[in-house]
Enzyme design. Structure first.
Site, PDB file in Angstrom:
ATOM      1  N   GLY A 104       0.871  -1.162   0.000  1.00  0.00           N
ATOM      2  CA  GLY A 104       0.000   0.000   0.000  1.00  0.00           C
ATOM      3  C   GLY A 104       0.907   1.211   0.000  1.00  0.00           C
ATOM      4  O   GLY A 104       2.102   1.073   0.174  1.00  0.00           O
ATOM      5  N   CYS A 105       0.409   2.428  -0.227  1.00  0.00           N
ATOM      6  CA  CYS A 105       1.346   3.528  -0.368  1.00  0.00           C
ATOM      7  C   CYS A 105       0.682   4.890  -0.355  1.00  0.00           C
ATOM      8  O   CYS A 105      -0.529   5.007  -0.442  1.00  0.00           O
ATOM      9  CB  CYS A 105       2.097   3.420  -1.691  1.00  0.00           C
ATOM     10  SG  CYS A 105       2.912   1.875  -1.928  1.00  0.00           S
ATOM     11  N   GLY A 106       1.534   5.923  -0.295  1.00  0.00           N
ATOM     12  CA  GLY A 106       1.107   7.295  -0.518  1.00  0.00           C
ATOM     13  C   GLY A 106       1.887   7.862  -1.699  1.00  0.00           C
ATOM     14  O   GLY A 106       3.044   7.509  -1.905  1.00  0.00           O
ATOM     15  N   ARG A 138       1.028   6.717   5.538  1.00  0.00           N
ATOM     16  CA  ARG A 138       0.762   5.825   4.412  1.00  0.00           C
ATOM     17  C   ARG A 138       1.947   4.919   4.103  1.00  0.00           C
ATOM     18  O   ARG A 138       1.869   4.076   3.209  1.00  0.00           O
ATOM     19  CB  ARG A 138       0.367   6.623   3.167  1.00  0.00           C
ATOM     20  CG  ARG A 138      -0.849   7.499   3.362  1.00  0.00           C
ATOM     21  CD  ARG A 138      -1.365   8.054   2.061  1.00  0.00           C
ATOM     22  NE  ARG A 138      -2.008   7.041   1.263  1.00  0.00           N
ATOM     23  CZ  ARG A 138      -3.293   6.717   1.354  1.00  0.00           C
ATOM     24  NH1 ARG A 138      -4.079   7.357   2.185  1.00  0.00           N
ATOM     25  NH2 ARG A 138      -3.792   5.765   0.611  1.00  0.00           N
ATOM     26  N   ASN A 181       0.303   3.440  -6.066  1.00  0.00           N
ATOM     27  CA  ASN A 181      -0.292   2.922  -4.841  1.00  0.00           C
ATOM     28  C   ASN A 181      -1.284   1.868  -5.276  1.00  0.00           C
ATOM     29  O   ASN A 181      -2.325   2.190  -5.828  1.00  0.00           O
ATOM     30  CB  ASN A 181      -1.001   4.049  -4.086  1.00  0.00           C
ATOM     31  CG  ASN A 181      -1.876   3.506  -2.970  1.00  0.00           C
ATOM     32  OD1 ASN A 181      -1.683   2.383  -2.523  1.00  0.00           O
ATOM     33  ND2 ASN A 181      -2.832   4.307  -2.524  1.00  0.00           N
TER      34      ASN A 181
END
Lengths: 507, 398
Positions: B13-15, B42, B213
């Site tokens: 997952g990510c920003g 994030r 993301n």
């Protein structure tokens, strides 16, 4: 003195009558087309000849008081791991009659079923599963050759195609109905298949028995077959469907042609097949105008010429040892789709030895063909249609993940209309009214019933496929095609996993 | 010890954050650092990175190769290949700063090169051949040199990435000292690995850079599709696939940017069925031909090139993406707060719809070697596979 018929001594099934339930209504006598049940007028009782019973369970199902049970015959031979009753009885049959052992449906030997050694993936946390009840889930599939890329032009500020796509067949579900000829199965089943195909947005296949006049209206959902016997083949027939399938081989009997016994050739069938009533319809093993791959190319383009390049041409082969190389040749010869029928593909009539011992499993064949076509850079030139032993929607999903574009189902559709897998289609006496043309027997399965059952089956499978796609986090079937990430092997060898291009579970 | 190669595909997952100035004015690195650091939660400290466009004006006509290597010998192997296959105009270590929390960092060096088509002399050829040459060179190094990766390879741009929180990586690479007309940044939350430097975003090929993301559930299909065109997915992440697909669809097949985005996140059939005939034919063809290029699964991506920044969501919008505009600046990020932290009073803020690309290109002629993909271009000429001899090229098995 007449020689004893050993094969009649040891029946396969035992007809067990629960006398306290039996009301002697004689329904069983009427239902059994093999003459197992007999009414003894003198003794006012019912008799059963077990040796004639094929285990179709028709009498059991129809008995109004449930007074009949059909069981495997409990009479045993002494245990022997090698000489099982099946082998012993086959030898008796041949010793009695000196002929070729005949059977029906697909391979009955317990070869490793690769579908059962593959498990599917689902999303947990890192990506969300998609709920097909609430989100669109797409199964639409296109069959036929596709260009490798598109050319776009801008006209009046809008992008459009510079060149339209070649003709393609649009399927709303990636499940089609395999070739089963009118003759092998009843007209009612054909009518049911045709209607179901139309309502499901898919295709059914005429098989090599020609196309009955009543079925021309379903043309846009029809594949017409051109097999080595060329029965019922004329230009209107070729133009009737959306695709023409050249049948080179069949998974149930690779290397030999079809055989419709004369008993099944009735008036209607004789008209459709364009052969005399009561004559055996025996297709040659090869097409006598195809002795090599260049001849196949000749036939493909002859058919395309005859139909003004409006129809797609499929080529169907049995999955044999060199299936990848053969499929590559077929694509290079100009076929729009390659149909691969695996070891477990069904039939209305085949020599037992062929059905059970010739050909390779479809799972391995799909992977090998897909890989070869990709390596040669021609995968987009043709679709791969897989068939032979597809039993449920998970098998469909696995076949597509192994590289197929769509599948054919045959046996599954017949089971949907009541087939109990007694494997005696070749007798033409199917008591369920499926694999017969006896005018009395076919009444047992009206077209409406056939339609409803087949439609329901595929509808149910389509729902299940959508659920499985959603669980995998994808909302369109094209993201499943060849997607080995969605498969893991359980209990396969390194070599098998290498051929299937899958990892083992836990990897 | 950090790992260069791992055995399984990553999930994360990510920003993400991105800024572009359409007049080509340079934006100081501080801004992007602030925007990505605002989205601290994030990530989990296992990966962050930045892509910057316009940072090498003095070498603008050379491909800037950022090489990451686990040790000197790996770097030497890369240099040997470069010496054979390219003209190296200039090279230097990428300046870094010691950061307490970053341990066991790999070596970073940058090379400004041009292709050498023959080992003796340079043949005159077009930009396309040069680009293809660099693509295959990068594939070659990434596949064959153990412990070394080319992490960016475009002109006048570069990628800086590694294992750490974004503020740490920014400090390590001294991002605040660069100025760029496009910035993208990434803060990573991998779920299944201790994180490795090569697995951080952005991912690049040529001047394409991607921050992402999401998880591409169609990875297996996409990877096999790309293999048909000679791309080798060596970094084992979803994002690499996105980079190669963009390169294939836009640069090699010449699809207009808008349509390439539609190939990656296509409209649903029920929408296509409602279109006017000409449009319906177009979208049907896109789905039929590029079915294996569809990015299925949740994603929000930002991708940039020498000339533009694009934001794209998956077809059902399963990951967040917000855009904003103020004057010549456009902002894109996972969260509106990340935009407001550097632009408190945007003129317009909006959340793009599922599958609707947000395309922002620079005005014409404001930067050197500017690329525009709005209109599409003629497709590369390729040989007809049916006409060539039966050539048996084993593909890498998965």
């Amino acid at each position: 003195m007449a020689s004893p018929q050993f094969s009649s001594f040891y029946p396969d099934f035992l007809v067990q009558r629960i006398w306290e339930r039996c009301i002697k209504c004689k329904r069983c006598v009427k239902e059994c087309s093999y003459g197992v049940h007999v009414w003894d007028e003198k003794k006012k009782t019912l008799l059963a000849d077990d040796s004639k019973c094929v285990g179709c369970h028709r009498c059991e199902a129809m008995c109004p008081t449930k007074a009949l049970v059909i069981r495997r015959h409990p009479s045993d031979f002494r245990e022997h791991a090698l000489w099982t009753p099946w082998h012993i009885k086959n030898i008796y049959k041949q010793a009695d009659q000196g002929g070729v052992l005949l059977t029906s449906t697909g391979c009955a030997q317990p070869y490793k079923n690769y579908f059962d050694h593959l498990v599917l993936d689902a999303c947990q946390v890192t990506n969300p599963p998609i709920d097909p009840l609430r989100e669109p889930m797409e199964l639409r599939t296109f069959i036929g050759p596709k260009p490798e890329s598109l050319e776009i032009e801008k006209v009046n500020g809008k992008f459009r195609l510079k060149k339209r796509l070649p003709p393609l067949i649009q399927l709303e579900v990636p499940i089609m109905f395999a070739a089963m000829s009118y003759g092998a199965i009843s007209l009612h089943v054909h009518q049911g298949l045709a209607r179901a195909a139309r309502d499901l947005g898919t295709l059914y296949n005429t098989g090599e028995g020609g196309l009955h006049a009543s079925l021309y209206e379903y043309g846009s959902n029809t594949i017409v077959q051109c097999a080595s016997g060329r029965f019922g083949l004329h230009v209107d027939y070729l133009n009737a469907g959306v695709a023409i399938e050249i049948k080179i081989g069949q998974g149930a009997k690779p290397g030999i042609g079809g055989h419709l016994p004369g008993e099944k050739v009735t008036e209607e069938i004789s008209k459709t097949r364009m052969i005399p009533v009561g004559s055996d319809a025996i297709s040659p093993a090869p097409h006598h105008d195809i002795y090599s791959i260049e001849d196949l190319r000749g036939l493909i383009f002859a058919l395309k010429e005859a139909t003004e390049y409006k129809k797609l041409v499929f080529v169907k082969i049995a999955a044999v040892h060199n299936v990848a190389a053969i499929a590559s040749g077929i694509v290079r010869a100009g076929a729009d789709a390659v149909v691969i029928d695996g070891l477990r593909g069904g039939t209305g009539a085949a020599p037992t030895m062929f059905r059970d011992y010739i050909g390779i499993p479809i799972e391995l064949a799909i992977s090998a063909v897909d890989k070869r076509l990709r390596e040669e850079g021609i995968r987009h030139r043709a679709s791969i249609i897989a068939s032979g032993g597809i039993r449920n929607s998970a098998d469909v999903v696995k076949a597509i993940a192994l590289g197929a574009d769509a599948v054919y189902i045959g046996t599954a559709a017949l089971i949907a209309v009541g087939c109990t897998m007694c494997q005696r289609c070749y007798t033409g006496k199917c008591p369920w009214g499926i694999a017969t043309n006896n005018p009395e027997l076919i009444k047992r399965l009206p077209p409406d019933v056939a339609y409803e059952k087949i439609y329901n089956l595929v509808k149910g499978w389509a729902l299940e496929i959508k659920e499985m796609l959603g669980a995998m986090g994808i909302n369109s079937i094209e993201s499943l095609k060849g997607n080995r990430d969605k498969l893991r092997a359980v209990g396969l060898t390194e070599k098998e996993m290498e051929i299937l291009e899958v990892k083992h579970a836990g990897e | 010890m950090w790992l260069l190669k791992e055995k399984i595909k990553e999930m994360s997952g990510c920003g993400i954050a991105g800024i572009i100035n359409v007049k080509g004015e340079l934006i100081p690195g501080d801004l992007i650092i602030k925007s990505i650091c605002c989205q601290y939660e994030r990530g989990n400290g296992l990966g962050a990175g930045f892509a910057a466009y316009g940072i090498y004006p003095e070498h603008k006509d050379y491909y800037a190769l950022h090489v990451m290597a686990q040790d000197k010998s790996a770097l030497e192997k890369v240099e040997e290949i470069l010496a054979h296959k390219t003209f190296v105009n200039y090279k230097e270590p990428i300046p870094t700063k010691k950061v307490k929390t970053i341990k066991n960092a790999p070596l970073f060096k940058r090379y400004f090169v041009k292709p050498k088509f023959d080992e003796e002399y340079q043949m005159v050829c077009g930009e396309d051949e040069e680009d293809n040459y660099i693509v295959s060179l990068v594939m070659d190094i990434n596949e064959k040199v153990e412990g070394a990766y080319v992490i960016s390879s475009g002109k006048n741009m570069g990628v800086f990435k590694g294992v750490g929180f974004p503020d740490e990586i920014a400090e390590f690479f001294r991002i605040d000292e660069y100025k760029a007309f496009i910035w993208t940044a990434h803060n990573r939350f991998p779920t299944n690995t201790p994180g490795w430097w090569g697995g951080a975003h952005p991912f690049t090929i040529l001047d394409w850079s991607i921050v992402h993301n999401g998880e591409i559930s169609s990875y297996g299909t996409n990877k096999r599709y790309l293999e048909l065109f000679g791309y080798k997915c060596t970094l084992l992440t979803d994002t690499e696939v996105v980079a190669y697909l963009l390169d294939l669809l836009i640069r090699r097949h010449g699809l207009p940017l808008q349509l390439a985005c539609k190939a990656l996140a296509p409209p649903f059939w029920m929408e296509i069925d409602e279109m006017e005939e000409e449009e319906r034919d177009l979208y049907t063809a896109i789905r039929v031909v590029y079915g294996s290029a569809v990015l299925n699964g949740p994603f929000a991506i930002l991708f940039a090139y020498n000339g533009g920044l694009v934001g794209l969501n998956d077809r059902v919008k399963l990951r967040p993406l917000v855009c904003a505009k103020k004057g010549d600046f456009y902002y894109m990020a996972s969260e509106e707060a990340a935009i407001r932290s550097i632009c408190p009073d945007p003129e317009k803020v909006w959340a793009p719809k599922a599958g609707e690309p947000v395309i922002v290109e620079l005005e014409k002629g404001v930067i050197p070697n500017q690329r525009s993909y709005l209109e599409g271009r003629p497709k590369e000429v390729e040989e007809d596979a049916l006409r060539i001899k039966c050539q048996y090229i084993p593909l890498q098995s998965s």
